[in-house]
Write an enzyme that holds these catalytic residues in place. Structure first.
Site, PDB file in Angstrom:
ATOM      1  N   LYS A  88       0.836  -1.208   0.000  1.00  0.00           N
ATOM      2  CA  LYS A  88       0.000   0.000   0.000  1.00  0.00           C
ATOM      3  C   LYS A  88       0.869   1.255   0.000  1.00  0.00           C
ATOM      4  O   LYS A  88       0.597   2.206  -0.730  1.00  0.00           O
ATOM      5  CB  LYS A  88      -0.908   0.048   1.243  1.00  0.00           C
ATOM      6  N   ARG A 119      -9.178   0.024   9.843  1.00  0.00           N
ATOM      7  CA  ARG A 119      -8.717  -1.353   9.993  1.00  0.00           C
ATOM      8  C   ARG A 119      -9.748  -2.219  10.705  1.00  0.00           C
ATOM      9  O   ARG A 119      -9.535  -3.419  10.830  1.00  0.00           O
ATOM     10  CB  ARG A 119      -7.433  -1.359  10.812  1.00  0.00           C
ATOM     11  N   ARG A 127      12.251  -6.164   3.648  1.00  0.00           N
ATOM     12  CA  ARG A 127      11.989  -4.732   3.453  1.00  0.00           C
ATOM     13  C   ARG A 127      12.929  -3.862   4.280  1.00  0.00           C
ATOM     14  O   ARG A 127      13.185  -4.099   5.438  1.00  0.00           O
ATOM     15  CB  ARG A 127      10.549  -4.416   3.843  1.00  0.00           C
ATOM     16  N   ARG A 134      11.976  -2.000   9.858  1.00  0.00           N
ATOM     17  CA  ARG A 134      10.954  -1.700  10.859  1.00  0.00           C
ATOM     18  C   ARG A 134      10.946  -2.799  11.920  1.00  0.00           C
ATOM     19  O   ARG A 134      10.956  -3.971  11.587  1.00  0.00           O
ATOM     20  CB  ARG A 134       9.576  -1.609  10.180  1.00  0.00           C
ATOM     21  N   ARG A 163       0.293 -10.061  12.429  1.00  0.00           N
ATOM     22  CA  ARG A 163      -0.382  -8.973  11.710  1.00  0.00           C
ATOM     23  C   ARG A 163      -1.315  -9.509  10.629  1.00  0.00           C
ATOM     24  O   ARG A 163      -2.387  -8.975  10.399  1.00  0.00           O
ATOM     25  CB  ARG A 163       0.654  -8.057  11.044  1.00  0.00           C
TER      26      ARG A 163
HETATM   27  P1  AMP Z   1       1.164   0.126   9.366  1.00  0.00           P
HETATM   28  O1  AMP Z   1       2.311   1.042   9.197  1.00  0.00           O
HETATM   29  O2  AMP Z   1      -0.097   0.658   8.717  1.00  0.00           O
HETATM   30  O3  AMP Z   1       1.439  -1.290   8.979  1.00  0.00           O
HETATM   31  O4  AMP Z   1       0.837   0.100  10.940  1.00  0.00           O
HETATM   32  C1  AMP Z   1       1.749  -0.407  11.864  1.00  0.00           C
HETATM   33  C2  AMP Z   1       1.026  -0.746  13.176  1.00  0.00           C
HETATM   34  O5  AMP Z   1       0.394   0.443  13.690  1.00  0.00           O
HETATM   35  C3  AMP Z   1      -0.101  -1.753  13.069  1.00  0.00           C
HETATM   36  O6  AMP Z   1       0.363  -3.085  13.148  1.00  0.00           O
HETATM   37  C4  AMP Z   1      -0.992  -1.391  14.255  1.00  0.00           C
HETATM   38  O7  AMP Z   1      -0.446  -1.858  15.461  1.00  0.00           O
HETATM   39  C5  AMP Z   1      -0.857   0.142  14.274  1.00  0.00           C
HETATM   40  N1  AMP Z   1      -1.921   0.782  13.465  1.00  0.00           N
HETATM   41  C6  AMP Z   1      -1.772   1.554  12.352  1.00  0.00           C
HETATM   42  N2  AMP Z   1      -2.958   1.969  11.873  1.00  0.00           N
HETATM   43  C7  AMP Z   1      -3.900   1.459  12.715  1.00  0.00           C
HETATM   44  C8  AMP Z   1      -5.319   1.511  12.756  1.00  0.00           C
HETATM   45  N3  AMP Z   1      -6.028   2.167  11.830  1.00  0.00           N
HETATM   46  N4  AMP Z   1      -5.935   0.862  13.778  1.00  0.00           N
HETATM   47  C9  AMP Z   1      -5.254   0.200  14.724  1.00  0.00           C
HETATM   48  N5  AMP Z   1      -3.929   0.091  14.727  1.00  0.00           N
HETATM   49  C10 AMP Z   1      -3.242   0.707  13.742  1.00  0.00           C
END
Ligand code: AMP
Length: 219
Positions: free
Chosen positions: A14, A90, A129, A164, A175
């Site tokens: 994404k 989410r 990554r 990361r 995840r």
């Molecule tokens: P991402 O960078 O979008 O993969 O987000 C990394 C982590 O941030 C996720 O695994 C969640 O723990 C948290 N996170 C990000 N966006 C959300 C969301 N909309 N709702 C809940 N947790 C989130």
């Protein structure tokens, strides 16, 4: 002005799509993951609360994320240009909160792009990554298909690359499970609006970009 949501499992690519969409369409890219990581880096109270969930690959509680998202959407750029939501919503509760926010303001989502990539491919991509640590660059590399010219250094800006902390096998598995259980139902939720376009993630980034372009050009 465009209001877009990009759905897809964590690691489906994404972020890479968002990079060109935000540039080509001049639409603000809103990543709740980025906002949360910034809060962790700045040592805010929100960041400290969020970190324990993020490190385990679990979702941060809805109320925390919904509040930061709304505050971000209230900013002028989003009101003027729209937004590209990446990593939000989410959960169905988040989607409902977003719907009421938009309804109250007479706004609508234009398109939901659903980026579809198999779990095995996501795992392989995640552990390979690397991301540029420069917040103005954030270039993404993959040690398997798209390595930097010099190990550990960004081709574009020369800053250091980092992995990361949540890109390890255990966290990625977690995840993906969380995604299938809590986020995948959103595809059906938004399908009812007739605004979902599913794009199958291709091996080459350019090929996926071409498919997403096809979707956005028809808006
Ligand atoms: P991402 O960078 O979008 O993969 O987000 C990394 C982590 O941030 C996720 O695994 C969640 O723990 C948290 N996170 C990000 N966006 C959300 C969301 N909309 N709702 C809940 N947790 C989130």
């Amino acid at each position: 002005m465009m209001r877009l949501i990009i759905l897809g499992a964590p690691g489906s690519g994404k972020g890479s799509q968002c990079k060109w969409i935000t540039k080509d369409y001049d639409v603000p890219h809103i990543s709740t993951g980025d906002i949360l990581r910034k809060n962790i880096a700045d040592g805010t109270e929100l960041g400290m609360k969020a970190k324990e969930y993020m490190d385990k690959g679990e979702l941060v509680p809805d109320e925390l994320v919904i509040d930061i998202l709304k505050a971000r959407l209230d900013e002028e750029d989003c009101q003027e240009k729209g937004f590209l939501l990446d990593g939000f919503p989410r959960t169905v509760a988040q989607a409902e909160a977003l719907d009421s926010y938009l309804q109250e303001r007479d706004m609508e989502i234009d398109k939901v792009i659903n980026l579809d990539v198999p779990d095995e491919e996501i795992m392989s991509r995640a552990i390979n990554r690397r991301t540029c640590e420069n917040p103005n660059c954030k270039e993404i590399y993959n040690l398997r298909d798209n390595p930097p010219r010099v190990e550990g250094i960004c081709d574009k800006c020369g800053s250091k690359l980092f992995q990361r902390p949540d890109d390890n096998e255990e966290t990625v598995t977690n995840r993906l499970n969380v995604y299938h259980k809590q986020t995948e139902p959103l595809i059906e939720y938004y399908s009812k609006t007739g605004k979902v376009s599913t794009v199958v993630g291709q091996e080459l980034l350019e090929d996926t970009i071409a498919l997403v372009k096809g979707v956005l050009e028809n808006l």
